[in-house]
Design an enzyme around this catalytic site. Structure first.
Site, mmCIF file in Angstrom:
data_model
loop_
_atom_site.group_PDB
_atom_site.id
_atom_site.type_symbol
_atom_site.label_atom_id
_atom_site.label_comp_id
_atom_site.label_asym_id
_atom_site.label_seq_id
_atom_site.Cartn_x
_atom_site.Cartn_y
_atom_site.Cartn_z
ATOM 1 N N HIS A 20 1.008 5.510 -1.417
ATOM 2 C CA HIS A 20 0.620 6.710 -2.157
ATOM 3 C C HIS A 20 1.933 7.457 -2.341
ATOM 4 O O HIS A 20 2.396 8.141 -1.408
ATOM 5 C CB HIS A 20 -0.366 7.576 -1.367
ATOM 6 C CG HIS A 20 -1.570 6.832 -0.860
ATOM 7 N ND1 HIS A 20 -2.625 6.504 -1.678
ATOM 8 C CD2 HIS A 20 -1.881 6.345 0.361
ATOM 9 C CE1 HIS A 20 -3.542 5.856 -0.959
ATOM 10 N NE2 HIS A 20 -3.108 5.740 0.271
ATOM 11 N N ARG B 26 -16.729 6.173 1.568
ATOM 12 C CA ARG B 26 -17.044 7.606 1.505
ATOM 13 C C ARG B 26 -16.978 8.115 0.063
ATOM 14 O O ARG B 26 -17.701 9.028 -0.323
ATOM 15 C CB ARG B 26 -16.004 8.429 2.299
ATOM 16 C CG ARG B 26 -16.123 8.375 3.782
ATOM 17 C CD ARG B 26 -14.994 9.181 4.433
ATOM 18 N NE ARG B 26 -13.749 8.431 4.515
ATOM 19 C CZ ARG B 26 -12.573 8.869 4.090
ATOM 20 N NH1 ARG B 26 -12.447 10.043 3.535
ATOM 21 N NH2 ARG B 26 -11.509 8.112 4.218
ATOM 22 N N GLU C 273 -10.684 3.108 8.523
ATOM 23 C CA GLU C 273 -9.457 3.659 9.123
ATOM 24 C C GLU C 273 -9.831 4.621 10.249
ATOM 25 O O GLU C 273 -9.099 4.761 11.223
ATOM 26 C CB GLU C 273 -8.637 4.389 8.050
ATOM 27 C CG GLU C 273 -7.331 4.994 8.575
ATOM 28 C CD GLU C 273 -6.494 5.675 7.489
ATOM 29 O OE1 GLU C 273 -6.998 5.822 6.368
ATOM 30 O OE2 GLU C 273 -5.344 6.043 7.780
ATOM 31 N N HIS D 186 -6.108 -1.088 6.203
ATOM 32 C CA HIS D 186 -6.255 -0.594 7.583
ATOM 33 C C HIS D 186 -7.172 -1.502 8.416
ATOM 34 O O HIS D 186 -6.750 -1.984 9.451
ATOM 35 C CB HIS D 186 -6.740 0.871 7.664
ATOM 36 C CG HIS D 186 -5.856 1.826 6.937
ATOM 37 N ND1 HIS D 186 -4.521 1.947 7.236
ATOM 38 C CD2 HIS D 186 -6.092 2.683 5.911
ATOM 39 C CE1 HIS D 186 -3.973 2.852 6.426
ATOM 40 N NE2 HIS D 186 -4.900 3.304 5.612
ATOM 41 N N HIS E 215 0.839 -1.208 0.000
ATOM 42 C CA HIS E 215 0.000 0.000 0.000
ATOM 43 C C HIS E 215 0.868 1.250 0.000
ATOM 44 O O HIS E 215 1.553 1.549 0.979
ATOM 45 C CB HIS E 215 -0.934 -0.005 1.217
ATOM 46 C CG HIS E 215 -1.982 1.070 1.156
ATOM 47 N ND1 HIS E 215 -2.985 1.065 0.207
ATOM 48 C CD2 HIS E 215 -2.184 2.195 1.889
ATOM 49 C CE1 HIS E 215 -3.760 2.125 0.377
ATOM 50 N NE2 HIS E 215 -3.292 2.834 1.391
ATOM 51 N N ASP F 187 2.211 3.026 3.003
ATOM 52 C CA ASP F 187 1.103 3.970 2.889
ATOM 53 C C ASP F 187 1.550 5.418 2.698
ATOM 54 O O ASP F 187 1.875 5.829 1.592
ATOM 55 C CB ASP F 187 0.194 3.802 4.124
ATOM 56 C CG ASP F 187 -1.113 4.561 4.026
ATOM 57 O OD1 ASP F 187 -1.378 5.173 2.985
ATOM 58 O OD2 ASP F 187 -1.899 4.541 4.995
ATOM 59 N N HIS G 94 -9.675 1.222 1.083
ATOM 60 C CA HIS G 94 -9.461 1.738 2.447
ATOM 61 C C HIS G 94 -10.706 1.404 3.263
ATOM 62 O O HIS G 94 -11.826 1.736 2.848
ATOM 63 C CB HIS G 94 -9.333 3.258 2.440
ATOM 64 C CG HIS G 94 -8.046 3.791 1.890
ATOM 65 N ND1 HIS G 94 -8.001 4.824 1.004
ATOM 66 C CD2 HIS G 94 -6.758 3.469 2.144
ATOM 67 C CE1 HIS G 94 -6.737 5.111 0.706
ATOM 68 N NE2 HIS G 94 -5.959 4.296 1.381
ATOM 69 N N HIS H 2 -11.651 3.935 -3.345
ATOM 70 C CA HIS H 2 -10.922 4.724 -2.344
ATOM 71 C C HIS H 2 -11.428 4.419 -0.948
ATOM 72 O O HIS H 2 -10.653 4.161 -0.035
ATOM 73 C CB HIS H 2 -10.990 6.235 -2.619
ATOM 74 C CG HIS H 2 -10.270 7.014 -1.564
ATOM 75 N ND1 HIS H 2 -10.857 7.363 -0.365
ATOM 76 C CD2 HIS H 2 -8.985 7.424 -1.475
ATOM 77 C CE1 HIS H 2 -9.969 7.973 0.394
ATOM 78 N NE2 HIS H 2 -8.830 8.024 -0.252
ATOM 79 N N ARG I 292 -4.897 15.592 6.206
ATOM 80 C CA ARG I 292 -5.418 15.441 4.856
ATOM 81 C C ARG I 292 -5.403 16.777 4.104
ATOM 82 O O ARG I 292 -5.183 16.808 2.902
ATOM 83 C CB ARG I 292 -6.842 14.867 4.915
ATOM 84 C CG ARG I 292 -7.311 14.349 3.566
ATOM 85 C CD ARG I 292 -8.661 13.681 3.648
ATOM 86 N NE ARG I 292 -9.736 14.653 3.844
ATOM 87 C CZ ARG I 292 -11.008 14.434 3.505
ATOM 88 N NH1 ARG I 292 -11.360 13.279 2.982
ATOM 89 N NH2 ARG I 292 -11.938 15.340 3.722
ATOM 90 N N TYR J 148 -4.934 7.696 -7.131
ATOM 91 C CA TYR J 148 -6.199 8.407 -7.381
ATOM 92 C C TYR J 148 -6.045 9.820 -7.917
ATOM 93 O O TYR J 148 -7.038 10.488 -8.192
ATOM 94 C CB TYR J 148 -7.075 8.409 -6.117
ATOM 95 C CG TYR J 148 -6.433 8.963 -4.867
ATOM 96 C CD1 TYR J 148 -6.424 10.328 -4.601
ATOM 97 C CD2 TYR J 148 -5.844 8.111 -3.929
ATOM 98 C CE1 TYR J 148 -5.845 10.827 -3.447
ATOM 99 C CE2 TYR J 148 -5.269 8.605 -2.778
ATOM 100 C CZ TYR J 148 -5.259 9.968 -2.539
ATOM 101 O OH TYR J 148 -4.685 10.451 -1.394
HETATM 102 ZN ZN LIG Z 1 -3.852 4.760 1.938
#
Ligand SMILES: [Zn+2]
Length: 448
Positions: A64, A209, A236, A270, A62, A321, A233, A206, A85, A124
């Site tokens: 990003h 949500r 989490e 997660h 995993h 991650d 995901h 993703h 975020r 993404y």
């Molecule tokens: Zn992630």
């Protein structure tokens, strides 16, 4: 990936899934292992010598890649997952296919130096800021694929559907470049991506949500038709669970089960805040669990029920991650040590089980079923850990797995071989000459 011709590796010590074997010769042709011979006390003439403990290549399930640009920056002050975020979105806004290629090449080179031979890139950031399409709508994904080739590692591009900012809410301004509009458009774009020698194409949701419930099946079907890995995901944050209950009257895991997302080619990333029923649904369906303990610590997510999940039948894999650090041995170690702190007992995972999570089970979760073993027929992906560094000197070589998991770090990786190609030799990357400089320049280009 071009494969070097036939060659022999001599492994001073080899991790053969259950035990350390001294003196092992490994024959390689066309990127795969053709024979493994034990009881070879000295290197055969012409053999490549791998001193230390050689294990199957590590899988970082995993990633990003662009989060690497946040290292240090997000450690200032306090904040929550949600404030983190916002900082992450500010970096995402600046990415172009060119800057993303440069950053990912450096990040994947850092991974190779940490012994990683395959990465699962949960991708993404598809479109230009504001959502405009690039001339090639897959320009960003192709930049990541090229970056992995340049860094000499395998990639599973987990092309991610990201369509909404929350249940029933359109994407925010920052999220417009993540969205294809709907799952059909996502599927159409992904279908153009081609697998290559070093590339697998997988799918991702993703989160519950970010993909409306009535579009989950479109993504699941796309992956199913291709027998491709599907990652998501999952739980989490407790806020995701609360919002899901409010919108759908069930947990995120139940929602995924209801829409056909769970199954043996699916991996929940997660899996932190689960009910006992969620654990049964995940384990019973053979859905995998990808834990990312260094990120989960960093973001104060919590400690997921990994032991219960594994006991119920969910295979474990590991990922770095957000790349707060890139060290799969640290991820493996954290699984056991976090559990010890939580339960005040020892011995939840053996070093052997954790190495399997960091290699064979990680590769399987990324669609590389032939990787993760030192045996005939497997891909010739090898990671060698020094047993003579300040961290690893002392223990008997037969305790190499325990030493690797509980004492070594990424800095102890001496060799990384991918498909029979020496990508890291004696701790130096053979394709990216100055990885720290490449990282500094790529991160600097995204600053300001
Ligand atoms: Zn992630």
């Amino acid at each position: 990936m071009t494969h070097p011709p036939t060659r022999t590796y001599w492994l001073e010590h080899a991790w053969l899934d259950t035990h350390v074997e001294p003196g092992v010769a490994v024959e390689v042709a066309d990127g795969a292992i053709t024979a493994v011979r034990t009881d070879v006390p000295a290197p055969p003439p012409g053999a490549e010598i791998l001193r230390g403990l050689t294990m199957p290549g590590l899988a970082n399930a995993h990633s990003h890649a662009f989060h690497r640009a946040l290292r240090g920056t997000v450690q200032v002050g306090s904040g929550t997952f949600w404030t983190w975020r916002e900082v992450m979105y500010a970096v995402a806004d600046k990415l172009t296919p060119q800057t993303y290629h440069a950053l990912a090449r450096a990040v994947y080179a850092e991974m190779a130096l940490a012994g990683v031979t395959s990465v699962g890139e949960f991708h993404y950031v598809h479109h230009a800021p504001g959502g405009a399409r690039y001339a090639d709508p897959n320009a960003m994904g192709e930049a990541l694929i090229e970056a992995a080739a340049d860094a000499g590692i395998r990639i599973t591009l987990l092309d991610t559907a990201y369509l909404s900012s929350g249940f029933g809410q359109p994407p925010t301004a920052h999220q417009l470049r993540f969205s294809d509009g709907d799952a059909e458009a996502w599927a159409e774009r992904c279908s153009v991506l081609k697998e290559r020698d070093h590339v697998r194409i997988g799918a991702a949701i993703h989160s519950v949500r970010a993909v409306p419930a009535d579009q989950l099946e479109t993504v699941a079907r796309w992956a199913d038709e291709r027998r491709a890995p599907l990652h998501v995901h999952l739980s989490e944050q407790t806020a995701e669970n609360d919002a899901c209950r409010e919108a759908h009257g069930c947990t995120p895991t139940q929602l995924l089960a209801l829409h056909g997302v769970l199954g043996p080619r699916t991996t929940g990333v997660h899996n932190t805040h689960l009910t006992a029923e969620d654990v049964s649904l995940i384990g019973g369906s053979g859905t995998g669990t990808c834990m990312c303990p260094t990120t989960e610590r960093d973001l104060a997510d919590g400690i997921g029920p990994a032991v219960a999940l594994q006991n119920e039948g969910s295979p474990l894999c590991l990922g770095s991650d957000s790349h707060a650090v890139i060290d799969l041995l640290e991820e493996a170690r954290a699984m056991e040590l976090d559990e010890r702190l939580r339960t005040r007992t020892r011995g939840h995972w053996t070093a052997a089980t954790l190495l399997r999570a960091a290699s064979a089970d990680g590769h399987a979760a990324l669609g590389w079923q032939q990787a993760g073993a030192i045996e005939a027929g497997a891909l010739a992906d090898l990671t060698t850990i020094a047993l003579d560094s300040v961290r690893t000197a002392g223990p008997l070589p037969r305790l190499g797995a325990e030493t690797a998991v509980f004492a070594a770090s990424a800095a102890d990786v001496r060799h990384t071989v991918v498909g029979g190609r020496h990508v890291v030799r004696d701790g130096a990357h053979t394709l990216v000459p100055d990885v720290p400089q490449a990282l500094a320049q790529a991160v600097d280009a995204l600053r300001g």
